[in-house]
Design an enzyme around this catalytic site. Structure first.
Site, mmCIF file in Angstrom:
data_model
loop_
_atom_site.group_PDB
_atom_site.id
_atom_site.type_symbol
_atom_site.label_atom_id
_atom_site.label_comp_id
_atom_site.label_asym_id
_atom_site.label_seq_id
_atom_site.Cartn_x
_atom_site.Cartn_y
_atom_site.Cartn_z
ATOM 1 N N LYS A 192 0.847 -1.181 0.000
ATOM 2 C CA LYS A 192 0.000 0.000 0.000
ATOM 3 C C LYS A 192 0.884 1.232 0.000
ATOM 4 C CE LYS A 192 -4.039 2.026 2.272
ATOM 5 N NZ LYS A 192 -4.990 1.911 3.410
ATOM 6 N N GLY A 193 0.522 2.210 -0.826
ATOM 7 C CA GLY A 193 1.301 3.435 -0.928
ATOM 8 C C GLY A 193 0.415 4.655 -0.847
ATOM 9 N N GLY A 232 -2.107 4.445 -4.001
ATOM 10 C CA GLY A 232 -2.853 3.243 -4.343
ATOM 11 C C GLY A 232 -2.386 2.051 -3.537
ATOM 12 N N ALA A 262 -1.362 -2.516 -3.846
ATOM 13 C CA ALA A 262 -0.955 -3.649 -4.671
ATOM 14 C C ALA A 262 -1.636 -4.903 -4.138
ATOM 15 C CB ALA A 262 0.556 -3.809 -4.658
ATOM 16 N N LYS A 271 -1.872 -3.661 -9.532
ATOM 17 C CA LYS A 271 -1.552 -2.351 -8.971
ATOM 18 C C LYS A 271 -2.700 -1.394 -9.271
ATOM 19 C CE LYS A 271 2.042 1.220 -9.043
ATOM 20 N NZ LYS A 271 3.331 1.645 -9.631
ATOM 21 N N ASP A 293 13.699 6.091 -10.405
ATOM 22 C CA ASP A 293 13.385 5.611 -9.057
ATOM 23 C C ASP A 293 13.957 4.214 -8.850
ATOM 24 O OD1 ASP A 293 12.400 5.927 -6.523
ATOM 25 O OD2 ASP A 293 10.387 5.226 -6.997
#
Length: 591
Positions: free
Chosen positions: A12-13, A16, A18, A33, A129
């Site tokens: 979790k971010g 959103g 996963a 995702k 990233d």
């Protein structure tokens, strides 16, 4: 979504979550995702769609597998990717619990990550990233690079400037507000390999300012002596402060320390999969087998094809030189590109630039005089044929974008002497309106963790990073220029912009801006950049073009004259700027 069965949430971010799902028909596990669109900014929503489109076009065995994508009820962007049972590298480092990985395993992982980055960079994609939590381990212990939420597509020699990514993996030039290119991913990968080797972060501090100081000074602790000196030196080379001194992914794949592992990865990979070329020193017999036998007289064929086909790009292969030993895959010839070593030129090496550019302008003029009927075809050439190749890394095989380089060394006609020039050239003729078609859109995907776009002052620097593609702001008389760019470019670009916007009144301010910019360089470098003989050659080339135009006018050959002068109309920026610049250079020389 009906095709998948949700098993559990695995991540979790901020934007959103996963989910681990299983395909109902295939009985295979995937990762779903979900990026939330509701209550997000327009940029975040746009970036989510761009991420979905980008990951759908990427195909490489060492990048997470793309399965499917869709927009769910206008509220979520859903992307289905391959599931890696081994988890991410950050978890693997924690599970190691102080037990070092073997050097052999680290070298294999490094080779796979370099191949993934080389594929992305060859297609003008910055990952931006690269970190341990975005490196995933498959069931067979191979590597997959994932999470393209901050990726950006570069056009031509464009650079990125947005400060995005994870702070402890950011490169010095990014933190210093200097536009960055593919070498930023090499730095981030160096931080990852350091962390995988030492089981601790390369850069760690209690506060952000201390972290920035360590990164900008490239202060790292020694690596464990368990590993060989060659391997430790390889990691340190990826963490060099100057991006110019950092090797590219293709150059690292040629490193003697990695050669045995490169060959192993090549043999294990399926020939039908889209992998990058493996740089391996082999016998002459093997090298002959990897290239077509009907290209003995390739140079002569290239010249004939160039004269007959105009701007159509065709890749022809010749026998590799000793410094370009490589093993090619078995794909069709159309998907081949030439792998070659490129030596970058410094800002002060303008003598070679003047000579090459002068020859380029003369060649361009003579080609117009010989074949005026080919100009309209050039003007409307597709964009993907016009993008000049980058010079910051070696060319690699790729399937998404066609290649535009050959081993021959011929001058690039669309370059000025003040721009950093590559040591090779392309055998095809470029469109006269190339600058109009190379505007790079902001394709930064997903809202960044740290996001600000800085304006960069004019300043001097030691080394250039990449050839720069400058954008002109239509509402200002001065332009924002990276600190390490040649100041003669700034003077030229600003003068042209003021002539377009403010008319005669803007020429005074542009002259002041140009004087301020050029006065910051030393007298020696200024004398080296503004070579009298070089400007004289350019002026003579322009004079020859004008004389020929006058001759056509006297002979009442108006149709041919119109074709000849069409590139210099108000809609054709590149030749118009070139003409203004040449005229101004000649006036400065005469005065």
């Amino acid at each position: 979504m009906d095709q998948y069965e949700v098993l559990e949430q695995i991540g979790k971010g901020a934007f959103g979550s996963a989910l681990l799902v299983r395909h109902k028909l295939e009985k295979k596990k995937y990762v779903l995702k979900k990026i939330r669109l509701a209550r997000q900014t327009d940029r975040t929503r746009r970036s989510a769609h761009q991420e979905m489109q980008l990951i759908a076009t990427v195909r490489n065995p060492f990048i997470v597998e793309y399965k499917d994508s869709w927009v769910e009820k206008g509220c979520y962007v859903c992307i289905v990717i391959g599931y890696c049972e081994g988890g991410d590298m950050a978890e693997a480092i924690k599970r190691a619990n102080g037990t070092y990985f073997s050097e052999e395993k680290l070298c294999k992982w490094l080779v796979q990550l370099l191949m993934a980055l080389d594929y992305l960079h060859a297609n003008h994609i910055l990952h931006r990233d690269v970190k341990c939590s975005n490196i995933f381990i498959a069931r067979d212990q191979s590597i997959r690079l994932g999470d393209f939420g901050l990726a950006k597509i570069l056009t031509s020699d464009d650079l990125a400037s947005s400060v995005v990514g994870t702070p402890s993996y950011m490169c010095p030039e990014l933190l210093a507000d200097i536009p960055y290119g593919t070498k930023s991913d090499i730095w981030s990968l160096g931080c990852c390999i350091y962390e995988m080797t030492a089981l601790r972060p390369a850069f760690k501090a209690f506060d952000m300012q201390a972290l920035i100081n360590k990164i900008t000074k490239s202060i790292v602790s020694p690596l464990p002596t368990k590993y060989s000196g060659a391997f430790r030196g390889l990691i340190k080379s990826m963490l060099r402060k100057s991006p110019e001194h950092r090797p590219s992914a293709a150059q690292l794949l040629k490193h003697p320390q990695l050669q045995p592992y490169v060959l192993q990865v090549q043999l294990k990979s399926s020939p039908t999969r889209n992998i990058l070329p493996i740089h391996q020193s082999l016998t002459d017999k093997v090298k002959k087998m990897t290239f077509p036998s009907d290209v003995v007289d390739s140079a002569r064929r290239r010249m004939a094809r160039r004269n007959s086909l105009g701007n159509e790009r065709t890749v022809t292969f010749s026998k590799p030189s000793p410094e370009r030993n490589s093993v090619s895959s078995t794909r069709s010839i159309k998907e081949y590109t030439t792998t070659q070593s490129v030596k970058g030129l410094s800002v002060d090496s303008s003598e070679a630039g003047d000579e090459v550019t002068s020859k380029a302008i003369i060649t361009k003029t003579s080609s117009i005089l010989r074949t005026p009927k080919s100009l309209p075809a050039k003007t409307y050439t597709a964009r993907n044929q016009l993008e000049p190749p980058k010079t910051s890394y070696n060319r690699t095989y790729r399937s998404e974008l066609p290649s535009k380089t050959t081993p021959n060394k011929i001058a690039r006609p669309a370059r000025r002497a003040s721009l950093p020039l590559s040591t090779y050239e392309t055998p095809t003729k470029r469109s006269i309106s190339i600058l109009e078609q190379l505007d790079s859109p902001d394709v930064s995907v997903n809202a960044p963790r740290i996001d600000r776009i800085a304006e960069f002052p004019l300043a001097s620097s030691e080394d250039p990073l990449l050839p720069i593609h400058n954008k002109l702001s239509p509402g200002h008389g001065s332009c924002s220029t990276p600190p390490f760019i040649n100041r003669s470019i700034t003077k030229d670009k600003c003068t042209i912009q003021v002539l377009r916007t403010d008319g005669d009144n803007g020429s005074d301010s542009s002259g002041r801006n140009a004087t301020a910019a050029s006065s910051r360089g030393s007298n020696d470098s200024r004398q080296q950049r503004f070579d009298t003989s070089s400007f004289q050659q350019r002026a003579e080339a322009l004079e020859g073009l004008l004389e020929f135009s006058a001759q056509l006018l006297q002979q009442e050959r108006y149709e041919e004259l119109g074709i000849l002068l069409k590139p210099f109309g108000p809609e054709k920026a590149s030749p118009r700027e070139t003409a203004i610049w040449l005229t101004k250079s000649f006036k400065e020389t005469a005065s």
